[in-house]
Design a protein around this motif. Structure first.
Motif, mmCIF file in Angstrom:
data_model
loop_
_atom_site.group_PDB
_atom_site.id
_atom_site.type_symbol
_atom_site.label_atom_id
_atom_site.label_comp_id
_atom_site.label_asym_id
_atom_site.label_seq_id
_atom_site.Cartn_x
_atom_site.Cartn_y
_atom_site.Cartn_z
ATOM 1 N N GLU A 30 0.800 -0.987 0.022
ATOM 2 C CA GLU A 30 0.106 0.037 0.013
ATOM 3 C C GLU A 30 0.962 1.216 -0.186
ATOM 4 O O GLU A 30 0.370 2.229 -0.653
ATOM 5 N N TRP A 33 1.579 1.755 -3.431
ATOM 6 C CA TRP A 33 0.659 2.345 -4.444
ATOM 7 C C TRP A 33 0.151 3.633 -4.114
ATOM 8 O O TRP A 33 -0.231 4.269 -5.160
ATOM 9 N N SER A 34 0.222 4.047 -2.869
ATOM 10 C CA SER A 34 -0.277 5.307 -2.574
ATOM 11 C C SER A 34 0.721 6.520 -3.312
ATOM 12 O O SER A 34 0.379 7.487 -3.756
ATOM 13 N N ALA A 37 -0.207 6.254 -6.965
ATOM 14 C CA ALA A 37 -1.567 7.099 -7.219
ATOM 15 C C ALA A 37 -1.476 8.741 -7.122
ATOM 16 O O ALA A 37 -1.964 9.355 -7.721
ATOM 17 N N TYR A 71 -5.854 1.536 -9.186
ATOM 18 C CA TYR A 71 -6.135 0.842 -8.079
ATOM 19 C C TYR A 71 -6.981 -0.393 -8.625
ATOM 20 O O TYR A 71 -6.880 -1.563 -7.926
ATOM 21 N N ARG A 72 -7.870 -0.313 -9.727
ATOM 22 C CA ARG A 72 -8.154 -1.407 -10.062
ATOM 23 C C ARG A 72 -7.326 -2.502 -10.664
ATOM 24 O O ARG A 72 -7.512 -3.843 -10.556
ATOM 25 N N VAL A 74 -4.190 -2.864 -9.249
ATOM 26 C CA VAL A 74 -3.689 -3.179 -7.928
ATOM 27 C C VAL A 74 -4.788 -4.621 -7.395
ATOM 28 O O VAL A 74 -4.389 -5.478 -7.018
ATOM 29 N N ALA A 84 -5.984 -3.780 -0.560
ATOM 30 C CA ALA A 84 -6.165 -3.324 -1.805
ATOM 31 C C ALA A 84 -7.602 -2.776 -2.129
ATOM 32 O O ALA A 84 -7.786 -1.778 -2.881
ATOM 33 N N PRO A 87 -8.148 1.475 -0.506
ATOM 34 C CA PRO A 87 -7.571 2.379 -1.191
ATOM 35 C C PRO A 87 -8.521 2.498 -2.654
ATOM 36 O O PRO A 87 -9.049 3.576 -3.076
ATOM 37 N N LEU A 88 -8.984 1.402 -3.312
ATOM 38 C CA LEU A 88 -9.750 1.609 -4.305
ATOM 39 C C LEU A 88 -11.068 2.228 -3.994
ATOM 40 O O LEU A 88 -11.642 2.906 -4.679
#
Length: 205
Positions: A30, A33-34, A37, A71-72, A74, A84, A87-88
């Motif tokens: 995460e 990912w952040s 994003a 995020y999709r 991810v 997962a 955050p989506l």
């Protein structure tokens, strides 16, 4: 100062670098990912100057949709991971897709087996989409339990040994500054807590 085009280029390079790191399992989490994003959001909202007619609102909408798309991907790699899905769901809310956000998460009454921080994030999503009733109903017991656990931990801590003083000396604390996580502070920083050193000042005489 950095021009808009240079800024766009730097953010794009950061996004490319972070995205490549997702191929390494330990970085596919995460915090990374952040970062990605946030790169996507900044890259699109700032633009590269090629479309001067685009309004700020239009750029924000495009950015929100692009973050959802990221995020999709991810979630496609981690379909059973609640970390997962959260955050989506948050990205979907930012893109005004509240209904889909709520449908992909557990109900507010089904969070007992989850980590408290995860449960609170889910409750906050339910609050944003459905009001404060469930948020208050389920958050207050979590908060009380967390407070009790914190109190128990504090009481269980052994007394800290006092630092010794040498004759004529005095204690001085020094702490190094946190390292910046990247050029633009994109996403949550990886803060490394540096050890605080207790030094003794020696008399010059």
């Amino acid at each position: 100062s950095v021009s808009r085009l240079d800024s766009h280029r730097l953010v794009t390079q950061a996004e490319f670098m972070w995205t490549k790191l997702l191929d390494v399992q330990k970085y596919d989490d995460e915090p990374m990912w952040s970062k990605i994003a946030e790169c996507i959001r900044v890259r699109i909202e700032r633009g590269d100057g090629r479309d001067p007619t685009a309004s700020a609102a239009s750029l924000r909408r495009r950015a929100a949709e692009a973050v959802v798309k990221f995020y999709r991907t991810v979630l496609a790699r981690h379909p059973d991971s609640i970390r997962a899905k959260i955050p989506l769901a948050e990205a979907l809310i930012a893109a005004d897709m509240d209904e889909e956000a709520v449908e992909m998460l557990p109900a507010a009454s089904d969070l007992d087996d989850l980590d408290k921080s995860v449960a609170l994030r889910i409750l906050d999503i339910h609050r944003q989409t459905g009001g404060d009733d469930d948020f208050l109903k389920y958050t207050l017991p979590l908060a009380r339990q967390s407070l009790e656990e914190f109190k128990d931990k504090e009481e269980a801590k052994p007394a800290k040994a006092k630092a010794k003083k040498t004759k004529g000396g005095r204690k001085r604390k020094k702490a190094d500054k946190d390292d910046a996580s990247d050029l633009f502070n994109l996403g949550p920083q990886s803060r490394r807590r540096k050890a605080v050193r207790v030094e003794e000042d020696e008399d010059d005489e």
